[in-house]
Design an enzyme around this catalytic site. Structure first.
Site, mmCIF file in Angstrom:
data_model
loop_
_atom_site.group_PDB
_atom_site.id
_atom_site.type_symbol
_atom_site.label_atom_id
_atom_site.label_comp_id
_atom_site.label_asym_id
_atom_site.label_seq_id
_atom_site.Cartn_x
_atom_site.Cartn_y
_atom_site.Cartn_z
ATOM 1 N N THR A 16 0.844 -1.189 0.000
ATOM 2 C CA THR A 16 0.000 0.000 0.000
ATOM 3 C C THR A 16 0.886 1.248 0.000
ATOM 4 O O THR A 16 2.069 1.186 0.340
ATOM 5 C CB THR A 16 -0.938 0.037 1.217
ATOM 6 N N ALA A 18 1.904 2.706 -2.618
ATOM 7 C CA ALA A 18 2.942 2.300 -3.559
ATOM 8 C C ALA A 18 3.189 3.289 -4.687
ATOM 9 O O ALA A 18 4.024 3.020 -5.551
ATOM 10 C CB ALA A 18 2.581 0.941 -4.157
ATOM 11 N N SER A 19 2.509 4.421 -4.692
ATOM 12 C CA SER A 19 2.654 5.346 -5.820
ATOM 13 C C SER A 19 3.732 6.403 -5.618
ATOM 14 O O SER A 19 3.993 7.197 -6.523
ATOM 15 C CB SER A 19 1.314 6.034 -6.108
ATOM 16 N N SER A 20 4.377 6.442 -4.448
ATOM 17 C CA SER A 20 5.457 7.408 -4.229
ATOM 18 C C SER A 20 6.312 6.964 -3.054
ATOM 19 O O SER A 20 5.953 6.046 -2.307
ATOM 20 C CB SER A 20 4.904 8.820 -3.957
ATOM 21 N N GLY A 21 7.451 7.629 -2.905
ATOM 22 C CA GLY A 21 8.302 7.444 -1.735
ATOM 23 C C GLY A 21 8.733 6.007 -1.497
ATOM 24 O O GLY A 21 9.074 5.263 -2.428
ATOM 25 N N ILE A 22 8.715 5.608 -0.222
ATOM 26 C CA ILE A 22 9.191 4.288 0.187
ATOM 27 C C ILE A 22 8.420 3.187 -0.519
ATOM 28 O O ILE A 22 8.990 2.187 -0.962
ATOM 29 C CB ILE A 22 9.077 4.140 1.714
ATOM 30 N N SER A 145 7.574 4.581 12.058
ATOM 31 C CA SER A 145 8.522 5.696 12.051
ATOM 32 C C SER A 145 9.259 5.691 13.383
ATOM 33 O O SER A 145 8.763 5.138 14.372
ATOM 34 C CB SER A 145 7.769 7.027 11.891
ATOM 35 N N TYR A 158 1.241 13.326 13.661
ATOM 36 C CA TYR A 158 1.896 12.226 12.955
ATOM 37 C C TYR A 158 2.518 11.253 13.957
ATOM 38 O O TYR A 158 2.333 10.035 13.864
ATOM 39 C CB TYR A 158 2.960 12.795 12.029
#
Length: 346
Positions: A16, A18-22, A145, A158
């Site tokens: 999930t 999955a469209s950017s970053g990690i 995190s 966050y």
């Protein structure tokens, strides 16, 4: 029940966020290692472009648009993975959003939306994945995190969501162990990572949101996640700098409480405007792995490299405890707080 995980090249992996970053780096890395990958994110258009690119490389990659805050959408993604690939071997919860603001300044709807994605997105992912993972065993990996281990001014909401994620995952692990389920449950805790998360964030603190330093390359996190897809681990912190911060916060809370608000001033850059809109309510500006602002992000971490190997993990932990113990002894010896600690580059 013993947990045996397949080689990555033999796995079906659902990711999930999955469209950017990690998430995007992890999807590309897993696909190039031979895994069959289902990419899940909100933007169908962005996913379509990424899948076309990766399929053009000959990779076994598919996509399903879903908002992780919607249980039905996540369950539909799990069903689609079964339809396309026949099973699920590893499920990776990576979707996340951020808010930069003092807690009193966060609109309630934004606060609730953040928890809908960051916390309930994990709950929905786990609940969708577990019935399938129970059948043949597998790995359930959640990206949290270092903020799950300490409070973070300006990013308080966050951090609160990541604390909740940590408690949920740790309790879920106990319950699955009690059931005898052959499911490895892992919590991955990245330090500051060079992704577009700050540029995608809702920001009420002024200027452009920045990634808390020290900043590491997202490939480090992707490699750690996929290591855990093959080797069962309870948790892993990516980036020795972040681990040092968490240890300092835990062992010197009074000093940390005084220093953290001052350190948080670098979390925004007043010389740059915040990109808008944020992706808090909907995915925007997806498709990028990195922020473009940290060309010298750290590409190695001795701490993480050691911690990924079970025998070394104990040694790394002892080193951390020895460091904390030495600092505490020094503090008591001189009868006053330690104002600063020089740390070796990690």
């Amino acid at each position: 029940m013993a947990i045996t995980l397949k080689p990555l090249g033999d796995q079906v992996v659902v990711i999930t966020g999955a469209s950017s970053g990690i998430g995007l780096v992890t999807a590309r890395t897993a696909g190039r290692a031979g895994a069959k990958v289902l990419m899940v994110a909100r933007s169908q258009d962005v996913l379509r472009g990424i899948v076309a690119e990766l399929q053009g490389e000959g990779l076994h990659v598919e996509a399903k648009a879903a908002d992780v805050g919607d249980r039905a959408g996540v369950e539909a993604a799990a069903a689609y993975a079964i339809e396309m690939f026949g099973r699920i071997d590893t499920w990776i919860n990576d979707a996340g959003v951020a808010i930069y603001a003092r807690l009193a300044d966060i609109p309630l709807d934004e606060h609730e939306r953040l928890f809908r994605t960051n916390y309930f997105g994990v709950v929905n992912g786990c609940q969708a994945a577990i019935p399938h993972l129970r059948e043949h065993g597998g790995a359930l990996i959640t990206v949290a995190s270092i903020a799950s281990d300490m409070a973070v001014p300006v990013m308080g909401a966050y951090a609160a969501s990541k604390h909740a994620v940590k408690a949920y995952v740790e309790t879920l692990r106990m319950e699955l162990q009690e059931d005898g389920a052959a499911i490895s449950v892992t919590l991955v805790k990245p330090s500051g990572i060079d992704t577009p998360i700050g540029q995608h964030a809702a920001n009420h603190a002024g200027g452009e949101a920045q990634i808390p330093p020290p900043v590491y390359d997202p490939q480090l996190v992707a490699d750690a996640i996929l290591h855990c897809a093959v080797h069962p681990l309870r948790e892993i912190t990516v980036g020795g700098g972040g681990r040092a911060q968490a240890l300092f916060a835990a062992h010197f809370p009074a000093i940390y409480e005084r220093l953290a608000p001052k350190a948080a001033k670098v979390f925004t850059d007043p010389t740059k405007p915040q990109p808008r809109p944020s992706n808090l309510a909907w995915g925007v500006r997806a498709g990028r792995e990195r922020s473009g602002e940290h060309p010298h992000a750290r590409k190695t971490s001795l701490y993480t490299a050691a911690a990924l190997h079970p025998r070394a993990t104990a040694a790394v932990g002892l080193v951390g405890l020895a460091l904390a113990g030495g600092l505490l002894f020094a503090r008591r010896r001189i009868g006053q707080p330690v104002a600063s600690v020089s740390k070796p580059r990690r």
